[in-house]
Scaffold this motif. Structure first.
Motif, PDB file in Angstrom:
ATOM      1  N   CYS A 310       1.035  -1.302   0.065  1.00 20.06           N
ATOM      2  CA  CYS A 310      -0.041   0.112   0.135  1.00 20.06           C
ATOM      3  C   CYS A 310       0.429   1.494  -0.425  1.00 20.06           C
ATOM      4  N   CYS A 314      -1.642   5.955   4.674  1.00 18.89           N
ATOM      5  CA  CYS A 314      -2.631   6.937   5.632  1.00 18.89           C
ATOM      6  C   CYS A 314      -1.550   6.591   7.814  1.00 18.89           C
ATOM      7  N   CYS A 317      -2.006   3.545   9.976  1.00 18.79           N
ATOM      8  CA  CYS A 317      -1.245   2.377   9.600  1.00 18.79           C
ATOM      9  C   CYS A 317      -0.220   2.031   9.492  1.00 18.79           C
ATOM     10  N   GLN A 354      -5.388  -4.151  -0.887  1.00 19.01           N
ATOM     11  CA  GLN A 354      -4.804  -3.093   0.397  1.00 19.01           C
ATOM     12  C   GLN A 354      -6.336  -1.351   0.225  1.00 19.01           C
TER      13      GLN A 354
HETATM   14 FE1  SF4 Z   1      -3.269   1.559   2.821  1.00 15.59          FE
HETATM   15 FE2  SF4 Z   1      -5.763   0.763   3.729  1.00 15.59          FE
HETATM   16 FE3  SF4 Z   1      -3.452   1.118   5.788  1.00 15.59          FE
HETATM   17 FE4  SF4 Z   1      -3.899   2.891   4.588  1.00 15.59          FE
HETATM   18  S1  SF4 Z   1      -5.475   1.479   6.313  1.00 15.59           S
HETATM   19  S2  SF4 Z   1      -2.521   2.668   4.710  1.00 15.59           S
HETATM   20  S3  SF4 Z   1      -5.058   2.352   2.501  1.00 15.59           S
HETATM   21  S4  SF4 Z   1      -3.483  -0.445   4.123  1.00 15.59           S
END
Ligand code: SF4
Ligand code: 5AD
Length: 599
Positions: A310, A314, A317, A354
Motif C-alpha cells: 500500500c 494513512c 496504519c 489493500q
Molecule cells: Fe493502506 Fe488501508 Fe493502511 Fe490506509 S488503512 S495505509 S489504505 S492499508
C-alpha cells in the motif's frame, strides 16, 4: 582461564570455532571506533582544542601530526570500551554491555541478532565479551545442534494458523502451496504437527497480544515434541523481526510477507540447527507464478490476490511498513488463476488488494480487470476488497452494473466523519467527497450493500469530531461495518507526529456508541429486505440447526436458509425469499428448487 566455570569454558570453546567470524567483525568494529576517535582527536587538535594533560599523555605527544592508523591501533582498547559503552549505535550495532546485562547482541551481515546469555558474566573483560559474541554467533549461525527429525519414513505434517485480514488468509494458501511442493501434508491440529507456521497481523496491539499468547501455548507443545519447528510469518514478523527470537524461545523461523519464496531454504536452515529469518520487503514480488493450496474445507469461495502493499500512508496504519510498496499482479496470471478456480468448482472469487482502485498493470486499471475476470469466469460470482474512497471511480461502478456476475458489494472504509481527523489521518478525502461516492454507488447500483471501517479515539479526536462520525454513519446508511478503537503502532506517522491522547475509557465509550448505531442501521437495512427475493450461494450447514444452510446473498449479506439441507448442499445457488431478519442475518426460505447458474 582459572576463574572460569564450566559454562564459561563452553563459551571459550565456541569462541575458537564459529566465533572466529564474530571476532573478526568485533575486531573490525573496535578498530573502526578507534579510528574515528583518533581522527576526532587529530581534528580537535588541529582546531586548537586543548586537551587535559592526562589525555595528551594517553595519546602521546604531537597530536596534530598524529599517524592516524597507528594511533588508532593504540587507542583500540579505549575505543572498544567507548564503542561498547555507547552501545555501538553509531555503527548500527546493538551491543549491551555491563555488570547487570544479560543480553548480548551482534549484528553480522547488517541484521541484529540476539540471545540470552546467563547473568553474572563479567562483560567488562574483553575476552569474555568476544567469547559471548562467539557464542551468540554459534547459536544463531552455527551448525552444531540440528533439530531432531520426526520418525523415519513419515511425511512431515504442517499446521498453518492465520490471523488478521483476508490478505493473510490468501498468503497462508500461498505458503501452503510451497509446503505442499516440499512434500508436507497438512493437519488441522497443531498438537500433531512437525511444523507450525503462524501467519500474523500487526494492525492493532491486541492482534499482537493474541500471537504472544499463542506462542506461549506452542512452547508447551515443544516440550513434548522437541523436533517441532515453529515459524512466525506475516505482518508481525515483518514488524518485530529478530525481536521474536529474543522474546519467545519457541520461535525458530521468522519470515515477512514478501519472503515466502524463501520458505524451503529457511526450513532447511532451521533443520540444521540455526534460527532462520528473512524479512526483506520487495518492490516487485506478487507471487504471480506460485500456486496456492486452498486450505478452506469447503471448495466454494476462494480469495485471489491481485496486488500487494500500500502506498497511501494513512498515518495510523502499519501496513505500508509491514507489506511494503504497492505493486499489481499481472492481469494474465490473475485470469489464469480465476479460470483454474472455476474449473475446480469454486462458485465465488474475492479479488484482494489493500487498495484495489489503484490496480495498474501497465495501464490496465481495476475497472478493466474486473470486466476481464468477470467475462473469463461468467458462472463465478466476483467480489473485491478493499476500495479507497479517494480512488474509487464511476467506471468501476459502471462495470459492476454491466456485468451480471460482479457482486454489488462495496467495502469503503470511511475511518472518521470529521474532516479535521481525516486530514490528520492523511486519508486524502473529505466527508463531503465520501458521501458523494456513496451517492454514486447508490446511483449506479441501487441494490448495493455498503460496508465500512471506522476508527474511534484517533489522536486529538474531540467529542465534536466523534459526533460528526455518528452523523456520517447515518448519512451513509451503512449496511454493515468493522469498528475499532485507535491503537498506536510504533513507527507509524501518527505515532511519530501525534499524541495518543484519548483515554481508553473514552475510546471504549465511543466504540460502544458506534456499534449501537451500526446495529440499528444494519437492522433497518435488513428490514428493507423482508419479502424480497435474492440469489444466494450456500456455504455450509448452520451451526444452530442441521437442516438449515448458511450462505451469502449475491449482494453480500449473510443469510440462513431454512430447511434446505436435505435438498441442497454447500456450493449450490438458490433463489430465496427473505422472511425475518436480525441486525446481523437474513432468515430466508428457498423459493425455487432449481439451482441458479450452477456450472
Ligand atoms: Fe493502506 Fe488501508 Fe493502511 Fe490506509 S488503512 S495505509 S489504505 S492499508
Ligand atoms: N488502530 C485501529 N484500527 C486500525 N486500522 C488500521 N490501523 C489501525 C490502528 N492503528 C483499521 C482501519 C483499517 C482496518 C483494516 O483496520 O479501519 O481500515
Amino acid at each position: 582461564m582459572d576463574e572460569l566455570d564450566e559454562e564459561d569454558a563452553l563459551i571459550y570453546s565456541h569462541f575458537t570455532h564459529n566465533g572466529f567470524v564474530a571476532f573478526k567483525e568485533f575486531f573490525f568494529e573496535a578498530f573502526f571506533v578507534g579510528f574515528v576517535i583518533a581522527i576526532f582527536f587529530a581534528e580537535a587538535g588541529a582546531f586548537g582544542i586543548d586537551f587535559p594533560d592526562d589525555t595528551r599523555g594517553f595519546f602521546g605527544e604531537g597530536i596534530d601530526e598524529i599517524d592516524i592508523a597507528s594511533k588508532a591501533l593504540e587507542v583500540l582498547p579505549l575505543a572498544t570500551y567507548f564503542g561498547l559503552a555507547l552501545g555501538g549505535r553509531g555503527l548500527g550495532h546493538d551491543f549491551h554491555f555491563g555488570q547487570d546485562c544479560n543480553r548480548n547482541t551482534i549484528w553480522p551481515h547488517k541484521e541484529t541478532h540476539a540471545l540470552r546469555i546467563p547473568h553474572r558474566k563479567k562483560y567488562a573483560n574483553f575476552s569474555y565479551l568476544c567469547a559471548n559474541m562467539a557464542l551468540a554467533h554459534t547459536r544463531i549461525y552455527g551448525q552444531d545442534s540440528p533439530l531432531p527429525r520426526p520418525p523415519e519414513g513419515r511425511r512431515y505434517m504442517a499446521y498453518v494458523e492465520t490471523y488478521g485480514c483476508q490478505m493473510n488468509f490468501a498468503d497462508s494458501e500461498l505458503v501452503a502451496g510451497l509446503l505442499h511442493q516440499e512434500g508436507y501434508s497438512f493437519t488441522t491440529r497443531p498438537e500433531e504437527a512437525d511444523l507450525i507456521l503462524i501467519n500474523t497481523c500487526a494492525i492493532r496491539e491486541h492482534a499482537e497480544e493474541k500471537i504472544w499468547q499463542r506462542l506461549r501455548y506452542l512452547e508447551s507443545l515443544k516440550t513434548v515434541r522437541p523436533h517441532l519447528m515453529v515459524g512466525v510469518i506475516g505482518c508481525m514478523a515483518e514488524r518485530l523481526r529478530q525481536r521474536l527470537f529474543e522474546e519467545s524461545p519457541v520461535v525458530d523461523l521468522v519470515m515477512g510477507p514478501d519472503s515466502y519464496r524463501h520458505l524451503p531454504h529457511l526450513i532447511r536452515q532451521v533443520e540444521s540447527g540455526t534460527k532462520a529469518i528473512h524479512t526483506l520487503l520487495s518492490r516487485e514480488e506478487t507471487y504471480a507464478d506460485l500456486a496456492p493450496l486452498r486450505l478452506a474445507p469447503n471448495k466454494v469461495s476462494a480469495y485471489l490476490s491481485i496486488m500487494r502493499g500500500c502506498n497511501n500512508m494513512c498515518t495510523f496504519c502499519i501496513v505500508p511498513f509491514t507489506r511494503g510498496r504497492e505493486r499489481s499482479r499481472p492481469c494474465q496470471s490473475i485470469i489464469q488463476e480465476a479460470i483454474q478456480l472455476a474449473k475446480a468448482g469454486y462458485k465465488e472469487i474475492t479479488l484482494l488488494g489493500q487498495n484495489v482502485d489503484s490496480y495498474n498493470d501497465n495501464g490496465l486499471r481495476f475497472a478493466q480487470l474486473l470486466r476481464i475476470v468477470a467475462e473469463a469466469v461468467p458462472n463465478v460470482w466476483i467480489r473485491f476488497a478493499t476500495s479507497h474512497p479517494k480512488d474509487m471511480l464511476d467506471e468501476v461502478l459502471e462495470t459492476i452494473a454491466a456485468c451480471p456476475n460482479l457482486s454489488p458489494y462495496i467495502h469503503l472504509p470511511i475511518q472518521s466523519g470529521s474532516n479535521r481527523i481525516l486530514a490528520r489521518m492523511n486519508r486524502g478525502y473529505t466527508v463531503e467527497w465520501y458521501l458523494e461516492r456513496i451517492s454514486a454507488i447508490r446511483r449506479y447500483l441501487p441494490n448495493a450493500v455498503i460496508s465500512t471501517d471506522i476508527i474511534v479515539g484517533f489522536c486529538g479526536e474531540t467529542e465534536e469530531d466523534f459526533q460528526e462520525t455518528l452523523s456520517a454513519m447515518r448519512a451513509a446508511a451503512f449496511d454493515s461495518g468493522y469498528y475499532f478503537m485507535y491503537s498506536e503502532r510504533p513507527g507509524t506517522l501518527a505515532a511519530r507526529r501525534y499524541k495518543d491522547d484519548i483515554p481508553p475509557e473514552v475510546k471504549k465509550g465511543r466504540l460502544e456508541q458506534v456499534i449501537a448505531l451500526a446495529q440499528q442501521l444494519s437492522l433497518e437495512s435488513n428490514q428493507r429486505e423482508i419479502g424480497r427475493v435474492h440469489p444466494v450461494l450456500l456455504e455450509k450447514v448452520s451451526r444452530r440447526a442441521s437442516e438449515d444452510l448458511t450462505g451469502r446473498t449475491f449482494h453480500g449479506k449473510a443469510v440462513v436458509v431454512r430447511d434446505i439441507a436435505r435438498s441442497h448442499q454447500p456450493g449450490d445457488r438458490v433463489f430465496v425469499r427473505i422472511r425475518e431478519v436480525t441486525s446481523a442475518t437474513l432468515i430466508a426460505e428457498a423459493t425455487d428448487a432449481s439451482p441458479l447458474g450452477v456450472d
